[in-house]
Design a protein around this motif. Structure first.
Motif, mmCIF file in Angstrom:
data_model
loop_
_atom_site.group_PDB
_atom_site.id
_atom_site.type_symbol
_atom_site.label_atom_id
_atom_site.label_comp_id
_atom_site.label_asym_id
_atom_site.label_seq_id
_atom_site.Cartn_x
_atom_site.Cartn_y
_atom_site.Cartn_z
ATOM 1 N N VAL A 7 0.799 -6.164 5.922
ATOM 2 C CA VAL A 7 2.486 -5.844 5.996
ATOM 3 C C VAL A 7 2.847 -7.085 6.592
ATOM 4 O O VAL A 7 2.786 -7.278 7.896
ATOM 5 N N PRO A 8 3.263 -7.975 5.636
ATOM 6 C CA PRO A 8 3.721 -9.265 6.035
ATOM 7 C C PRO A 8 5.009 -9.131 7.131
ATOM 8 O O PRO A 8 5.907 -8.030 6.799
ATOM 9 N N THR A 9 5.413 -10.086 7.628
ATOM 10 C CA THR A 9 6.804 -10.170 8.529
ATOM 11 C C THR A 9 7.996 -10.154 7.568
ATOM 12 O O THR A 9 8.887 -9.744 7.901
ATOM 13 N N GLN A 10 7.517 -10.745 6.528
ATOM 14 C CA GLN A 10 8.520 -11.085 5.170
ATOM 15 C C GLN A 10 7.933 -10.677 3.891
ATOM 16 O O GLN A 10 6.962 -11.041 3.847
ATOM 17 N N GLY A 11 8.484 -9.853 3.045
ATOM 18 C CA GLY A 11 7.969 -9.801 1.870
ATOM 19 C C GLY A 11 7.621 -8.293 1.825
ATOM 20 O O GLY A 11 7.480 -7.341 2.764
ATOM 21 N N LEU A 12 6.869 -7.792 0.576
ATOM 22 C CA LEU A 12 6.277 -6.707 0.314
ATOM 23 C C LEU A 12 4.923 -6.621 0.838
ATOM 24 O O LEU A 12 4.003 -7.535 0.769
ATOM 25 N N PRO A 13 4.671 -5.313 1.393
ATOM 26 C CA PRO A 13 3.203 -4.937 1.920
ATOM 27 C C PRO A 13 2.151 -5.038 0.690
ATOM 28 O O PRO A 13 2.568 -4.925 -0.623
ATOM 29 N N LYS A 14 1.079 -5.179 0.901
ATOM 30 C CA LYS A 14 -0.128 -5.449 -0.073
ATOM 31 C C LYS A 14 -1.259 -4.450 0.324
ATOM 32 O O LYS A 14 -1.711 -4.940 1.510
ATOM 33 N N ALA A 15 -1.963 -3.846 -0.599
ATOM 34 C CA ALA A 15 -3.004 -3.173 0.036
ATOM 35 C C ALA A 15 -4.239 -3.543 -1.035
ATOM 36 O O ALA A 15 -4.062 -4.095 -2.200
ATOM 37 N N TRP A 16 -5.501 -3.552 -0.565
ATOM 38 C CA TRP A 16 -6.444 -4.146 -1.190
ATOM 39 C C TRP A 16 -7.813 -3.306 -0.718
ATOM 40 O O TRP A 16 -7.548 -2.591 0.422
ATOM 41 N N PHE A 17 -8.938 -3.265 -1.279
ATOM 42 C CA PHE A 17 -10.181 -2.819 -0.825
ATOM 43 C C PHE A 17 -11.400 -3.528 -0.809
ATOM 44 O O PHE A 17 -11.442 -4.609 -1.559
ATOM 45 N N ALA A 18 -12.388 -2.963 -0.338
ATOM 46 C CA ALA A 18 -13.592 -3.846 -0.292
ATOM 47 C C ALA A 18 -14.832 -2.646 -0.343
ATOM 48 O O ALA A 18 -14.608 -1.666 0.035
ATOM 49 N N TYR A 19 -15.724 -3.018 -1.657
ATOM 50 C CA TYR A 19 -16.746 -2.050 -1.724
ATOM 51 C C TYR A 19 -17.706 -1.610 -0.568
ATOM 52 O O TYR A 19 -17.896 -0.554 -0.356
ATOM 53 N N ASP A 20 -17.821 -2.697 0.245
ATOM 54 C CA ASP A 20 -18.576 -2.341 1.613
ATOM 55 C C ASP A 20 -18.616 -3.438 2.566
ATOM 56 O O ASP A 20 -17.645 -4.277 2.360
ATOM 57 N N ASP A 21 -19.297 -3.503 3.616
ATOM 58 C CA ASP A 21 -19.439 -4.437 4.693
ATOM 59 C C ASP A 21 -19.294 -5.914 4.123
ATOM 60 O O ASP A 21 -18.657 -6.867 4.586
ATOM 61 N N ALA A 22 -20.109 -6.073 3.331
ATOM 62 C CA ALA A 22 -20.601 -7.280 2.683
ATOM 63 C C ALA A 22 -19.450 -7.992 1.893
ATOM 64 O O ALA A 22 -18.825 -9.274 1.865
ATOM 65 N N ASP A 23 -18.742 -7.102 1.021
ATOM 66 C CA ASP A 23 -17.533 -7.345 0.255
ATOM 67 C C ASP A 23 -16.416 -7.535 1.307
ATOM 68 O O ASP A 23 -15.721 -8.471 0.832
#
Length: 162
Positions: A7-23
């Motif tokens: 959630v940036p201080t300005q602009g729209l939030p962005k969500a992302w994922f990682a498969y595992d700890d290494a990713d």
């Protein structure tokens, strides 16, 4: 899977994922100003000295060139793991007390501007969307929850009923 909501201080939030700890580690490092080994590393004094071309950790030459590293080896043992996590411990700090990679990576994200919410599993991410995370609960954080929702739908964790 690991889910991240930025959630940036300005602009729209962005969500992302990682498969595992290494990713997760690769993705955090890809957008961090520090090198991956500065974000998190586990090394021994002997391993560092060997990488620097000193196969005998106790030699006079190694002690002359790298006195601080040799002092760590003397204090903790040359084969004792030392942990580096610059965002968490400070630049270039090595310590013998364990630091988890997850803590170091979370610190790397939290060093950036804005809010960074890490959900270490599907249950936590769904719970956050449903209001369990006070950082993104309430009407003022609708866009943040929506970004998380869209990521969960894209990964087929939730059904798209909106």
């Amino acid at each position: 899977m690991i889910y991240v909501l930025e959630v940036p201080t300005q602009g729209l939030p962005k969500a992302w994922f990682a498969y595992d700890d290494a990713d997760f580690s690769r993705k955090v490092a890809a957008s961090d100003p520090l090198q991956p080994w500065e974000i998190y590393d586990e090394v021994t004094p002997r391993g560092l000295l060997d990488a620097l071309g000193h196969d005998d950790a106790t030699s006079a030459q190694a002690r002359a060139h790298y006195p601080a590293l040799c002092a760590l080896g003397d204090e903790h043992g040359f084969d004792t793991p030392l942990y580096r996590a610059d965002h968490l411990l400070g630049r270039g700090v090595l310590r013998a007390e364990p630091v988890s990679a997850r803590a170091a990576l979370a610190a790397a994200l939290n060093a950036r501007t804005g809010l960074h919410c890490i959900y270490w599993d599907e249950r936590a991410a769904v719970g956050a969307f449903e209001g369990a995370d006070p950082r993104i609960a309430g009407p003022a954080h609708w866009h943040a929850r929506r970004a998380l929702y869209e990521q969960l739908v894209a990964l087929e964790v939730l059904a798209d009923d909106n």
